[in-house]
Design a protein around this motif. Structure first.
Motif, mmCIF file in Angstrom:
data_model
loop_
_atom_site.group_PDB
_atom_site.id
_atom_site.type_symbol
_atom_site.label_atom_id
_atom_site.label_comp_id
_atom_site.label_asym_id
_atom_site.label_seq_id
_atom_site.Cartn_x
_atom_site.Cartn_y
_atom_site.Cartn_z
ATOM 1 N N GLN A 1 -35.042 84.815 -16.660
ATOM 2 C CA GLN A 1 -33.612 84.756 -16.341
ATOM 3 C C GLN A 1 -33.133 83.311 -16.211
ATOM 4 O O GLN A 1 -32.036 82.975 -16.668
ATOM 5 C CB GLN A 1 -33.348 85.518 -15.037
ATOM 6 N N ALA A 2 -33.941 82.468 -15.602
ATOM 7 C CA ALA A 2 -33.588 81.055 -15.471
ATOM 8 C C ALA A 2 -33.492 80.406 -16.849
ATOM 9 O O ALA A 2 -32.566 79.627 -17.129
ATOM 10 C CB ALA A 2 -34.622 80.329 -14.610
ATOM 11 N N THR B 1 -31.488 75.720 -6.481
ATOM 12 C CA THR B 1 -31.268 74.296 -6.703
ATOM 13 C C THR B 1 -31.666 73.947 -8.137
ATOM 14 O O THR B 1 -32.512 74.630 -8.733
ATOM 15 C CB THR B 1 -32.113 73.458 -5.727
ATOM 16 N N PRO B 2 -31.092 72.887 -8.703
ATOM 17 C CA PRO B 2 -31.499 72.463 -10.053
ATOM 18 C C PRO B 2 -32.993 72.177 -10.152
ATOM 19 O O PRO B 2 -33.612 72.444 -11.186
ATOM 20 C CB PRO B 2 -30.675 71.192 -10.284
ATOM 21 N N SER B 3 -33.570 71.625 -9.088
ATOM 22 C CA SER B 3 -35.009 71.343 -9.126
ATOM 23 C C SER B 3 -35.823 72.627 -9.191
ATOM 24 O O SER B 3 -36.877 72.672 -9.839
ATOM 25 C CB SER B 3 -35.421 70.518 -7.899
ATOM 26 N N ALA B 4 -35.326 73.708 -8.550
ATOM 27 C CA ALA B 4 -36.021 74.994 -8.625
ATOM 28 C C ALA B 4 -35.971 75.550 -10.043
ATOM 29 O O ALA B 4 -36.969 76.095 -10.552
ATOM 30 C CB ALA B 4 -35.400 75.986 -7.655
ATOM 31 N N ILE B 5 -34.818 75.411 -10.697
ATOM 32 C CA ILE B 5 -34.706 75.865 -12.083
ATOM 33 C C ILE B 5 -35.634 75.049 -12.983
ATOM 34 O O ILE B 5 -36.338 75.592 -13.839
ATOM 35 C CB ILE B 5 -33.246 75.741 -12.584
ATOM 36 N N SER B 6 -35.639 73.737 -12.791
ATOM 37 C CA SER B 6 -36.505 72.864 -13.573
ATOM 38 C C SER B 6 -37.966 73.258 -13.414
ATOM 39 O O SER B 6 -38.732 73.292 -14.389
ATOM 40 C CB SER B 6 -36.301 71.407 -13.153
ATOM 41 N N HIS B 7 -38.362 73.587 -12.169
ATOM 42 C CA HIS B 7 -39.744 74.001 -11.907
ATOM 43 C C HIS B 7 -40.059 75.309 -12.627
ATOM 44 O O HIS B 7 -41.139 75.456 -13.227
ATOM 45 C CB HIS B 7 -39.959 74.157 -10.403
ATOM 46 N N GLN B 8 -39.128 76.266 -12.604
ATOM 47 C CA GLN B 8 -39.352 77.551 -13.278
ATOM 48 C C GLN B 8 -39.499 77.355 -14.787
ATOM 49 O O GLN B 8 -40.349 78.004 -15.421
ATOM 50 C CB GLN B 8 -38.212 78.520 -12.983
ATOM 51 N N ILE B 9 -38.687 76.477 -15.349
ATOM 52 C CA ILE B 9 -38.777 76.223 -16.788
ATOM 53 C C ILE B 9 -40.110 75.567 -17.125
ATOM 54 O O ILE B 9 -40.758 75.908 -18.128
ATOM 55 C CB ILE B 9 -37.605 75.332 -17.268
ATOM 56 N N ARG B 10 -40.559 74.623 -16.287
ATOM 57 C CA ARG B 10 -41.864 73.993 -16.496
ATOM 58 C C ARG B 10 -42.986 75.036 -16.458
ATOM 59 O O ARG B 10 -43.908 74.998 -17.284
ATOM 60 C CB ARG B 10 -42.118 72.921 -15.434
ATOM 61 N N LEU C 1 -25.428 79.601 -10.859
ATOM 62 C CA LEU C 1 -25.270 81.037 -11.125
ATOM 63 C C LEU C 1 -26.352 81.858 -10.431
ATOM 64 O O LEU C 1 -26.117 83.014 -10.060
ATOM 65 C CB LEU C 1 -25.312 81.295 -12.629
ATOM 66 N N LEU C 2 -27.525 81.282 -10.260
ATOM 67 C CA LEU C 2 -28.628 81.999 -9.626
ATOM 68 C C LEU C 2 -28.784 81.655 -8.146
ATOM 69 O O LEU C 2 -29.718 82.145 -7.496
ATOM 70 C CB LEU C 2 -29.943 81.684 -10.365
ATOM 71 N N HIS C 3 -27.864 80.811 -7.628
ATOM 72 C CA HIS C 3 -27.904 80.409 -6.221
ATOM 73 C C HIS C 3 -29.226 79.728 -5.868
ATOM 74 O O HIS C 3 -29.837 79.990 -4.819
ATOM 75 C CB HIS C 3 -27.654 81.616 -5.304
#
Length: 303
Positions: free
Chosen positions: A12-13, A33-42, A29-31
């Motif tokens: 989803q991220a 932090t940008p760093s959390a999204i970056s970590h999920q993508i990594r 949109l997912l409530h």
């Protein structure tokens, strides 16, 4: 043994980040932090063993692998959402978003929208009539109608029609002076692009103009044709798009021979994207609307 899948949260991220090419917007949109999204993508890239994004200075871009995986993830998550709605008993109205130029939306598509809604009550067809073409590959729209040469990176382009041009004006202008005089010295209305449209036409038709080619310039075709219809001057009408306006005498043509532009109208969507049933229905209807204007001709006879 079943093959492992990435965590749903990471998919989803990735879907949202790929749509918007922004970790910050996906995070909002997912409530998260940008760093959390970056970590999920990594984590997702590590799982897949490929790089999904080019991380450029202050912006993102999908890699080839990222574009390919985005089409798969988007389609899979959409099927999952539809299946979930079905089991929950939620309405199965499917949304299809189409990007079109303002003239096409106003003159060709909007007058027939009620026909589509009546025949397809389960499809919510959204028409975005905007001058700037949106990219179906970014997930903001499903389908686009574009004027050009048919070559857009990452998009499948299906040719609908070739575009020719003829000079047109309001009937009252033709009542005031003959076509030859209007073309020789009448006021001209110009599109912003291409800037030499009128020069190309005069060259192709071997006609001479006594006055300079300067005139009012319009950044969109709807504004240009509206001004022409109001009597502001002579415009280059795009055939076959303006056929309905010629047939209804809202505009009249000043020449008998259309001049090819080298451009056409195309229906576009992401390469490799598996069209949903709703998208296929919308595409079939859009083809009927666009291509229904190709057969008729109301041009004056030569001489």
């Amino acid at each position: 043994m079943k093959r492992r899948l990435p965590p749903l949260a990471e998919l989803q991220a990735f879907e949202l980040a790929a749509e918007r090419l922004s970790f910050k917007e996906a995070a909002g949109l997912l409530h998260l932090t940008p760093s959390a999204i970056s970590h999920q993508i990594r984590e997702l890239e590590t799982f897949l063993g490929v790089t999904l994004f080019h991380r450029l200075n202050r912006k993102l871009a999908l890699t080839d692998a990222g574009n390919q995986y985005y089409a798969i993830v988007k389609d899979s998550l959409e099927q999952l959402r539809l299946g979930t709605d079905l089991l929950r008993g939620d309405p199965l109205t499917q949304r299809v978003v189409v990007s079109v130029a303002p003239f096409v939306g106003s003159e060709l598509i909007t007058p027939r929208l009620s026909e589509f809604a009546h025949s397809n009550p389960h499809i919510d067809l959204v028409i975005l009539a905007e001058q700037a073409a949106r990219d179906p590959g970014r997930g903001e729209i499903n389908i686009g109608l574009r004027l050009g040469n048919g070559r857009w990176r990452g998009l499948h382009a299906e040719h609908l029609m070739q575009i020719d041009v003829i000079p047109v004006c309001a009937p009252r202008l033709l009542n005031e002076c003959p076509p030859s005089q209007l073309l020789e010295s009448g006021p001209l209305l110009h599109p912003a692009l291409p800037t030499d449209a009128w020069a190309r036409w005069y060259q192709a038709r071997h006609q001479v103009r006594s006055k300079p080619l300067q005139g009012s310039v319009f950044d969109n075709y709807l504004g240009l044709i509206t001004a022409c219809e109001k009597g502001a001057g002579v415009a280059l009408g795009m055939l076959p798009l303006i056929e309905p306006m010629l047939q209804s005498k809202r505009l009249v043509s000043l020449d008998h021979k259309p001049v090819p532009t080298g451009f056409g109208y195309y229906l576009v969507y992401p390469q490799g994207h598996r069209l949903s049933a709703a998208e296929q229905i919308a595409i079939t209807w859009l083809k009927q609307v666009m291509m229904g204007h190709r057969a008729s001709s109301v041009l004056p006879e030569d001489g």
